[in-house]
Design a protein around this motif. Structure first.
Motif, PDB file in Angstrom:
ATOM      1  N   ALA A 155       0.823  -1.209   0.000  1.00  0.00           N
ATOM      2  CA  ALA A 155       0.000   0.000   0.000  1.00  0.00           C
ATOM      3  C   ALA A 155       0.857   1.259   0.000  1.00  0.00           C
ATOM      4  CB  ALA A 155      -0.941  -0.003   1.208  1.00  0.00           C
ATOM      5  N   ALA A 156       1.887   1.274   0.822  1.00  0.00           N
ATOM      6  CA  ALA A 156       2.765   2.453   0.904  1.00  0.00           C
ATOM      7  C   ALA A 156       3.477   2.704  -0.416  1.00  0.00           C
ATOM      8  CB  ALA A 156       3.773   2.273   2.036  1.00  0.00           C
ATOM      9  N   ASP A 157       3.896   1.638  -1.085  1.00  0.00           N
ATOM     10  CA  ASP A 157       4.599   1.805  -2.352  1.00  0.00           C
ATOM     11  C   ASP A 157       3.661   2.295  -3.456  1.00  0.00           C
ATOM     12  OD1 ASP A 157       6.937   0.973  -1.177  1.00  0.00           O
ATOM     13  OD2 ASP A 157       6.740  -1.111  -1.819  1.00  0.00           O
ATOM     14  N   ILE A 158       2.413   1.837  -3.443  1.00  0.00           N
ATOM     15  CA  ILE A 158       1.433   2.327  -4.420  1.00  0.00           C
ATOM     16  C   ILE A 158       1.171   3.811  -4.187  1.00  0.00           C
ATOM     17  CG2 ILE A 158      -0.966   2.167  -5.198  1.00  0.00           C
ATOM     18  CD1 ILE A 158      -0.848  -0.819  -4.552  1.00  0.00           C
ATOM     19  N   LEU A 159       1.030   4.203  -2.932  1.00  0.00           N
ATOM     20  CA  LEU A 159       0.801   5.605  -2.607  1.00  0.00           C
ATOM     21  C   LEU A 159       1.972   6.480  -3.049  1.00  0.00           C
ATOM     22  CD1 LEU A 159      -0.853   5.333   0.919  1.00  0.00           C
ATOM     23  CD2 LEU A 159      -1.927   6.201  -1.169  1.00  0.00           C
ATOM     24  N   THR A 160       3.186   5.960  -2.891  1.00  0.00           N
ATOM     25  CA  THR A 160       4.366   6.712  -3.327  1.00  0.00           C
ATOM     26  C   THR A 160       4.312   6.972  -4.823  1.00  0.00           C
ATOM     27  OG1 THR A 160       5.738   5.817  -1.552  1.00  0.00           O
ATOM     28  CG2 THR A 160       6.881   6.675  -3.495  1.00  0.00           C
ATOM     29  N   GLU A 161       3.977   5.949  -5.591  1.00  0.00           N
ATOM     30  CA  GLU A 161       3.855   6.115  -7.042  1.00  0.00           C
ATOM     31  C   GLU A 161       2.732   7.083  -7.391  1.00  0.00           C
ATOM     32  OE1 GLU A 161       4.135   5.958 -11.109  1.00  0.00           O
ATOM     33  OE2 GLU A 161       5.581   5.251  -9.619  1.00  0.00           O
ATOM     34  N   ALA A 162       1.618   6.985  -6.671  1.00  0.00           N
ATOM     35  CA  ALA A 162       0.473   7.867  -6.934  1.00  0.00           C
ATOM     36  C   ALA A 162       0.844   9.331  -6.703  1.00  0.00           C
ATOM     37  CB  ALA A 162      -0.708   7.466  -6.051  1.00  0.00           C
ATOM     38  N   GLN A 163       1.655   9.574  -5.680  1.00  0.00           N
ATOM     39  CA  GLN A 163       2.010  10.946  -5.324  1.00  0.00           C
ATOM     40  C   GLN A 163       2.992  11.571  -6.299  1.00  0.00           C
ATOM     41  OE1 GLN A 163       3.353  10.274  -1.345  1.00  0.00           O
ATOM     42  NE2 GLN A 163       1.292  10.242  -0.470  1.00  0.00           N
ATOM     43  N   LYS A 164       3.837  10.766  -6.896  1.00  0.00           N
ATOM     44  CA  LYS A 164       4.870  11.338  -7.757  1.00  0.00           C
ATOM     45  C   LYS A 164       4.509  11.300  -9.237  1.00  0.00           C
ATOM     46  CE  LYS A 164       7.703   7.171  -8.471  1.00  0.00           C
ATOM     47  NZ  LYS A 164       9.007   6.517  -8.218  1.00  0.00           N
ATOM     48  N   GLY A 165       3.438  10.600  -9.583  1.00  0.00           N
ATOM     49  CA  GLY A 165       3.158  10.376 -10.993  1.00  0.00           C
ATOM     50  C   GLY A 165       2.218  11.353 -11.654  1.00  0.00           C
ATOM     51  N   LEU A 166       1.655  12.331 -10.913  1.00  0.00           N
ATOM     52  CA  LEU A 166       0.727  13.316 -11.473  1.00  0.00           C
ATOM     53  C   LEU A 166      -0.443  12.646 -12.183  1.00  0.00           C
ATOM     54  CD1 LEU A 166       3.223  15.978 -12.877  1.00  0.00           C
ATOM     55  CD2 LEU A 166       2.024  15.983 -10.680  1.00  0.00           C
ATOM     56  N   TYR A 167      -1.020  11.654 -11.524  1.00  0.00           N
ATOM     57  CA  TYR A 167      -2.163  10.942 -12.095  1.00  0.00           C
ATOM     58  C   TYR A 167      -3.462  11.679 -11.795  1.00  0.00           C
ATOM     59  CZ  TYR A 167       1.207   7.129 -12.487  1.00  0.00           C
ATOM     60  OH  TYR A 167       2.310   6.376 -12.793  1.00  0.00           O
TER      61      TYR A 167
END
Length: 360
Positions: A155-167
């Motif tokens: 979950a933490a790793d998905i959130l990290t990607e979500a925060q940096k990816g400008l989705y």
């Protein structure tokens, strides 16, 4: 004079398209992003552009991930202005520092046999997922993929990607995600996403959803209009969808009074006075937001109001009654004690075999 808010960006660039180019020249991307970040205005909207909707899909190789991809293909089939990034975070062993710089063969030598099996399975799933999306109208050049070893938890790793990816949104399948025997995500991933991710909309897909009809509960609150804004942005130029607006008087009792300061900051005082001061403003405001996004008025419908003590039950019931495959609902900010409150949580708990978009 340079714009000082996300809405000013939108107004200036919409009034004269060339202004978007001038603004991009005068303001650095970080400044533009900061102006729009807290207002939930996508960069593409603020700059008056029709750009790709960028969706992050967290997948795990399960049937439920394929259900989520089926939902995406039903929503975006044959539309070119959307991109999808498929992310699979593989648990079972933490990635070593600097491991991201290694090639695939070297990575395989540094993990256990069990983790290698998971990575291989994830790779096969991604290949099949791209093929399936392609067969259903989302071309391979619209899809990107990444497989990562978990570093701080799935979950933490998905959130990290979500925060940096400008989705623009995060998609995740529910019910069975990450069954232990399938070796990928933990069973509470979707719940953790909803509890911890407030900076971007989350789409939770429960089961296999076929209907392209949307239910948008509306009231006079900022969060309700923000949900309409996100829905309009995502469905812009989509010829397949139908949207039903549902007003429940039990939702607007007490704590959902309009925050005019926030509304003016988001849409501008002039727009609010024109569209939120009418006797039917609860419907008219969200309708106008959708119309401004190019949604055909013939595809927007009003559902009669209802009174009750359990608004979430009415929302889910109306969704089933009107064959809606998706409920789009705004939520209040996170409470200090860390527990989400309000109707959105109850809808998530009750809704089955449909998608729920949680905005805010």
């Amino acid at each position: 004079m340079l714009p000082q808010s996300g809405h000013e960006l939108y107004q200036m660039s919409s009034a004269l398209p060339i202004m978007s180019k001038i603004i991009e020249t005068l303001l650095p991307p970080k400044k533009i992003k900061n102006l729009t970040k807290n207002l939930c205005i996508p960069y593409s909207k603020a700059m008056g552009k029709i750009m790709e909707r960028k969706i992050l899909a967290a997948v795990d190789g399960s049937t439920f991930s394929f259900n989520a991809l089926h939902y995406l293909s039903r929503l975006f089939t044959d539309l070119e202005d959307v991109s999808v990034h498929l992310l699979c975070v593989v648990p079972g062993g933490q990635a070593a520092v600097g491991m991201e710089w290694l090639d695939e063969r070297d990575k395989m030598t540094m993990v256990s046999k069990q983790v290698r099996a998971k990575l291989s399975a994830a790779k096969r799933f991604m290949e099949e997922a791209v093929l399936q999306l392609g067969r259903r109208g989302i071309a391979p050049d619209q899809v990107s993929t990444s497989i990562k070893l978990s570093q701080r938890g799935v979950a933490a790793d998905i959130l990290t990607e979500a925060q940096k990816g400008l989705y623009d949104a995060m998609l995740i399948g529910r019910r069975g995600i990450g069954r232990i025997e399938e070796l990928f995500m933990g069973s509470s991933i979707s719940t953790e996403m909803v509890e911890k991710c407030f900076h971007m909309p989350i789409w939770i897909v429960d089961g296999r959803v076929h209907s392209r009809k949307f239910l948008l509960p509306v009231d006079s609150s900022f969060n309700s209009l923000k949900a309409a804004d996100h829905l309009g942005f995502i469905l812009e130029n989509n010829p397949y969808v139908e949207i039903s607006l549902l007003h429940l008087s039990c939702i607007v009792g007490g704590n959902t009074a309009a925050d005019m300061t926030a509304l003016h900051k988001m849409w501008g005082k002039e727009w609010c006075e024109r569209h939120l001061s009418q006797s039917d403003a609860i419907f008219h405001g969200p309708e106008q937001i959708l119309l401004d996004r190019g949604i055909d008025s013939q595809r927007i419908h009003r559902l009669g109001g209802a009174v009750g003590l359990r608004p979430h039950a009415h929302i889910v019931r109306h969704s089933s009654k009107n064959d809606c495959g998706t409920i789009v609902i705004g939520r209040r900010e996170k409470r200090e004690n860390g527990i989400l409150g309000g109707v959105s949580d109850s809808v998530l708990s009750m809704a089955k075999h449909m998608a729920i978009w949680v905005i805010g």
